[in-house]
Design an enzyme around this catalytic site. Structure first.
Site, mmCIF file in Angstrom:
data_model
loop_
_atom_site.group_PDB
_atom_site.id
_atom_site.type_symbol
_atom_site.label_atom_id
_atom_site.label_comp_id
_atom_site.label_asym_id
_atom_site.label_seq_id
_atom_site.Cartn_x
_atom_site.Cartn_y
_atom_site.Cartn_z
ATOM 1 N N ALA A 14 8.438 -40.396 58.108
ATOM 2 C CA ALA A 14 9.059 -41.644 57.620
ATOM 3 C C ALA A 14 8.158 -42.420 56.651
ATOM 4 C CB ALA A 14 9.451 -42.514 58.810
ATOM 5 N N CYS A 46 14.849 -39.541 64.241
ATOM 6 C CA CYS A 46 15.855 -40.354 64.937
ATOM 7 C C CYS A 46 17.074 -39.515 65.310
ATOM 8 C CB CYS A 46 16.283 -41.535 64.074
ATOM 9 S SG CYS A 46 14.879 -42.489 63.490
ATOM 10 N N SER A 279 -9.127 -51.922 56.695
ATOM 11 C CA SER A 279 -10.408 -52.591 56.458
ATOM 12 C C SER A 279 -11.235 -51.873 55.379
ATOM 13 C CB SER A 279 -11.206 -52.690 57.760
ATOM 14 O OG SER A 279 -11.302 -51.412 58.361
ATOM 15 N N TYR A 432 36.834 -61.029 57.120
ATOM 16 C CA TYR A 432 37.760 -61.098 58.244
ATOM 17 C C TYR A 432 39.128 -60.526 57.914
ATOM 18 C CZ TYR A 432 41.481 -62.947 61.132
ATOM 19 O OH TYR A 432 42.615 -63.044 61.886
HETATM 20 P P1 FAD Z 1 6.140 -40.134 62.072
HETATM 21 O O1 FAD Z 1 7.513 -40.166 61.542
HETATM 22 O O2 FAD Z 1 5.954 -39.806 63.513
HETATM 23 O O3 FAD Z 1 5.316 -39.099 61.207
HETATM 24 C C1 FAD Z 1 3.986 -38.854 61.447
HETATM 25 C C2 FAD Z 1 3.642 -37.437 61.013
HETATM 26 O O4 FAD Z 1 2.257 -37.351 60.860
HETATM 27 C C3 FAD Z 1 4.045 -36.391 62.024
HETATM 28 O O5 FAD Z 1 4.817 -35.390 61.426
HETATM 29 C C4 FAD Z 1 2.708 -35.848 62.506
HETATM 30 O O6 FAD Z 1 2.770 -34.456 62.775
HETATM 31 C C5 FAD Z 1 1.825 -36.104 61.314
HETATM 32 N N1 FAD Z 1 0.401 -36.217 61.634
HETATM 33 C C6 FAD Z 1 -0.175 -36.984 62.585
HETATM 34 N N2 FAD Z 1 -1.495 -36.855 62.567
HETATM 35 C C7 FAD Z 1 -1.772 -35.962 61.587
HETATM 36 C C8 FAD Z 1 -2.967 -35.409 61.089
HETATM 37 N N3 FAD Z 1 -4.155 -35.748 61.601
HETATM 38 N N4 FAD Z 1 -2.892 -34.527 60.087
HETATM 39 C C9 FAD Z 1 -1.704 -34.184 59.563
HETATM 40 N N5 FAD Z 1 -0.540 -34.672 60.002
HETATM 41 C C10 FAD Z 1 -0.574 -35.557 60.992
HETATM 42 N N6 FAD Z 1 13.362 -45.483 65.005
HETATM 43 C C11 FAD Z 1 14.416 -46.239 64.669
HETATM 44 O O7 FAD Z 1 14.237 -47.250 63.962
HETATM 45 N N7 FAD Z 1 15.683 -45.915 65.064
HETATM 46 C C12 FAD Z 1 15.941 -44.811 65.821
HETATM 47 O O8 FAD Z 1 17.106 -44.522 66.148
HETATM 48 C C13 FAD Z 1 14.849 -44.011 66.206
HETATM 49 N N8 FAD Z 1 15.048 -42.916 66.979
HETATM 50 C C14 FAD Z 1 13.973 -42.136 67.302
HETATM 51 C C15 FAD Z 1 14.192 -41.022 68.104
HETATM 52 C C16 FAD Z 1 13.128 -40.213 68.442
HETATM 53 C C17 FAD Z 1 13.364 -39.011 69.317
HETATM 54 C C18 FAD Z 1 11.826 -40.498 67.974
HETATM 55 C C19 FAD Z 1 10.673 -39.618 68.337
HETATM 56 C C20 FAD Z 1 11.600 -41.622 67.202
HETATM 57 C C21 FAD Z 1 12.662 -42.437 66.861
HETATM 58 N N9 FAD Z 1 12.477 -43.592 66.089
HETATM 59 C C22 FAD Z 1 13.543 -44.381 65.760
HETATM 60 C C23 FAD Z 1 11.135 -44.002 65.644
HETATM 61 C C24 FAD Z 1 10.872 -43.527 64.233
HETATM 62 O O9 FAD Z 1 11.168 -42.174 64.136
HETATM 63 C C25 FAD Z 1 9.420 -43.821 63.870
HETATM 64 O O10 FAD Z 1 9.231 -45.206 63.946
HETATM 65 C C26 FAD Z 1 9.050 -43.339 62.490
HETATM 66 O O11 FAD Z 1 9.301 -41.977 62.337
HETATM 67 C C27 FAD Z 1 7.562 -43.635 62.236
HETATM 68 O O12 FAD Z 1 7.177 -43.088 61.025
HETATM 69 P P2 FAD Z 1 5.661 -42.659 60.778
HETATM 70 O O13 FAD Z 1 5.609 -42.123 59.403
HETATM 71 O O14 FAD Z 1 4.772 -43.751 61.168
HETATM 72 O O15 FAD Z 1 5.403 -41.498 61.841
#
Ligand code: FAD
Length: 551
Positions: A14, A46, A279, A432
């Site tokens: 995301a 999601c 930071s 509405y």
């Molecule tokens: P992520 O999308 O988790 O992406 C992080 C990525 O970084 C992962 O692919 C991981 O493998 C990678 N990564 C981590 N560390 C490393 C590293 N050291 N080296 C290389 N790659 C790495 N939110 C909503 O608002 N509505 C919803 O309906 C909703 N449903 C959800 C359902 C599920 C099952 C899940 C798990 C989450 C849901 N969420 C929902 C939450 C939403 O998906 C997250 O808030 C969002 O994806 C966060 O984005 P991000 O980029 O921070 O992390």
């Protein structure tokens, strides 16, 4: 950004993927490389519960983009199965482990973006590693659950945790034919709501044959007969299940940041400024790994949601390329649907206000139809609005119902973003026609009731003090309604008899007035106030009492 600059991004879902794409749209010059340790980037996490439930049929449907599309559309290089293991801030390099080949190598950056997300909490409980206990974060996780169900054909499941992932998994497992028990340590499901607003949802789940076990934490998992798992709880109960889903929250992935000496915030997530800069001036961080500030209370918080992650990615991209952009903080706008009922919320809830030491707020309840009652199929929305007592500024709202909760919370969410007051909600001009809403939409109704409170036309009593109060309790519904069900100790004087009988009421006591949903008690209060009585409303009437406060 001048030629030959390099932006490296850790995490390609995301926050990371939207940051990468936005960066390229803002600046054609830098080299951009996106690393993810998983096999996919830009997938719809999601959608995973619905993929498990086979509502989303194919794995491909979860893939929003691909390395190939990133290359062709944006000239962005994507390296999957590439785990970033170290940040060398001094040399401005990261170390990457190629998970397929096993080799590690380094890459130089001018700007680094961290979007590693948050990982599901997996407490060190006895038996936690038994087969059949699953978490859900990635496509491979969801395939493992699908395969387990296909191979073992479990008839029962325990979902540990009644938050939004737990509830979405519950819906999908029920639709696959499993009998589901939710085990939740808190006294409510959906902790993003106040407890009384989660009550209608929990009751709804029980009507759908979901067993909801509240205030009971899981203590251990044991192997049962025939490959079953026995989920043992703190209260001594044992639930047998063919499948267990662990959905008890997430924790920000901060290991890389910690090892690199980046500052963390009070919540343990990565501290960033309004431009999403950490930071270290060369490192930005976004998404579930960062700490936000609550727009309603100003308190530091962790808000792991997809919308904020995407927007923060855009802000970081703007900041890196020298454009103006600012993260406004987190408002916590959420929605979760489960088996025909949706719970949505935005802004502060009462728990958060109290935790922040904010006391000068008021709350009202209302239970309008999602559209005009005269048009067939109207269903009730339970709503709660929180606002400042002094100036009516909208602080937060919650809505639970079969239809229309999303629309009302989205309108109120926008109002909060714009710093609106209850007077703005009162005056909002909303679309509405009978099948869509009402001439006085639930949002207008909430605004009108709250505006009456702020203007001093509608003094409020507090439902949570009902047990202890020595106020005179007046019920102004009809005799028939009163005989059907009533709050213990109330005196029934129907609204239509009030003008003849008001002298029966005490002048030396506070009078708390209730009716069915709040309309007739409001009329009564206006009349009684003008007759000099000390009256207050039990907001939302007996529907709040029976619907939200189980006694
Ligand atoms: P992520 O999308 O988790 O992406 C992080 C990525 O970084 C992962 O692919 C991981 O493998 C990678 N990564 C981590 N560390 C490393 C590293 N050291 N080296 C290389 N790659 C790495 N939110 C909503 O608002 N509505 C919803 O309906 C909703 N449903 C959800 C359902 C599920 C099952 C899940 C798990 C989450 C849901 N969420 C929902 C939450 C939403 O998906 C997250 O808030 C969002 O994806 C966060 O984005 P991000 O980029 O921070 O992390």
């Amino acid at each position: 950004m001048s030629d030959s600059k390099r932006v490296l991004i850790v995490g390609g879902v995301a926050g990371g993927a939207s940051c990468a794409a936005r960066l390229r749209r803002l600046d054609e010059s830098p080299e951009i490389i996106l690393f993810d340790r998983g096999p996919f980037v830009s997938f719809a996490n999601c959608g995973l519960p619905y993929y498990v439930g086979k509502v989303i049929k194919k794995e491909d449907d979860l893939l929003v983009s691909s390395p190939d599309l990133f290359k062709r559309y944006f000239n962005i290089e994507v390296r999957t199965e590439s785990e970033v293991t170290l940040i060398d801030r001094e040399r401005r390099e990261i170390e990457i482990k190629d998970l397929a080949g096993g080799k590690s190598y380094r890459e130089r950056y001018d700007a680094l973006v961290l979007s590693p997300g948050a990982s599901p909490v997996r407490p060190a409980l006895p038996g936690i590693d038994l087969p059949g206990i699953h978490i859900l974060r990635t496509i491979p996780d969801s395939n493992r659950i699908r395969e387990w169900i296909a191979a073992r054909k479990p008839e029962t499941a325990v979902v540990v945790g009644g938050g939004f992932i737990g509830l979405e998994m519950t819906e999908n497992l029920v639709k696959l034919g499993l009998k589901v028990t939710i085990v939740e340590a808190l006294a409510q499901v959906m902790p993003a709501l106040d407890p009384e607003m989660a009550e209608p949802l929990a009751r709804h789940l029980e009507t759908k044959r979901v067993q909801v076990e509240l205030e009971d934490a899981v203590a251990a998992f044991e192997e049962g007969e025939g490959g079953e798992i026995v989920v043992k709880t703190a209260s001594g109960r044992a639930h047998r299940a063919g499948l267990v889903i662990l959905a008890i929250g997430v924790k920000p992935e901060v290991e890389l940041a910690v090892e690199a000496g980046l500052e963390l915030g009070e919540t343990g997530a990565i501290r960033v400024d309004e431009a999403m800069r950490t930071s270290d001036p060369h490192i930005w961080a976004v998404g579930d790994a960062v700490e936000m500030w609550d727009v309603a209370t100003g308190v530091r918080c962790h808000a792991p949601l997809a919308g904020p992650a995407n927007r923060q990615g855009r802000v970081a991209a703007a900041s890196i390329t020298g454009h103006e952009a600012r993260c406004r903080g987190a408002q916590g706008t959420i929605i979760c649907g489960c088996l025909g009922m949706a719970a949505a919320a935005t802004g502060a809830n009462e728990k958060r206000l109290r935790a922040a030491g904010i006391t000068d707020y008021e709350k009202i309840y209302l239970h309008p139809g999602n559209h005009s009652g005269y048009y067939p199929g109207s269903t009730r929305i339970h709503m709660k609005l929180l606002f400042s007592r002094e100036d009516g500024k909208v602080l937060g709202a919650q809505a639970v119902g079969e239809a229309g909760a999303d629309k009302r919370i989205d309108v109120i969410s926008t109002a909060i973003q714009l710093g609106a007051t209850v007077f703005d909600l009162e005056d909002a001009e909303l679309c509405y026609a009978p099948q869509f809403g009402a001439a006085k939409d639930p949002v207008n109704m909430a605004g009108m009731i709250a505006a009456n409170v702020v203007r001093g036309d509608l003094p409020l009593a507090d439902w949570s003090r009902l047990e202890e109060t020595d106020a005179f309790l007046l019920d102004v519904r009809t005799r028939e309604e009163y005989l059907r069900d009533h709050i213990e100790g109330v005196v029934n004087i129907p609204l239509l008899e009030l003008r003849e009988r008001y002298e029966e009421l005490p002048r030396d006591r506070e009078i708390w007035v209730s009716c069915a949903v709040g309309q007739r008690s409001y009329y009564s209060i206006r009349f009684l106030l003008q007759k000099g009585f000390n009256v207050k409303q039990l907001s939302g009437g007996i529907v709040t009492y029976w619907g939200c406060y189980p006694i």
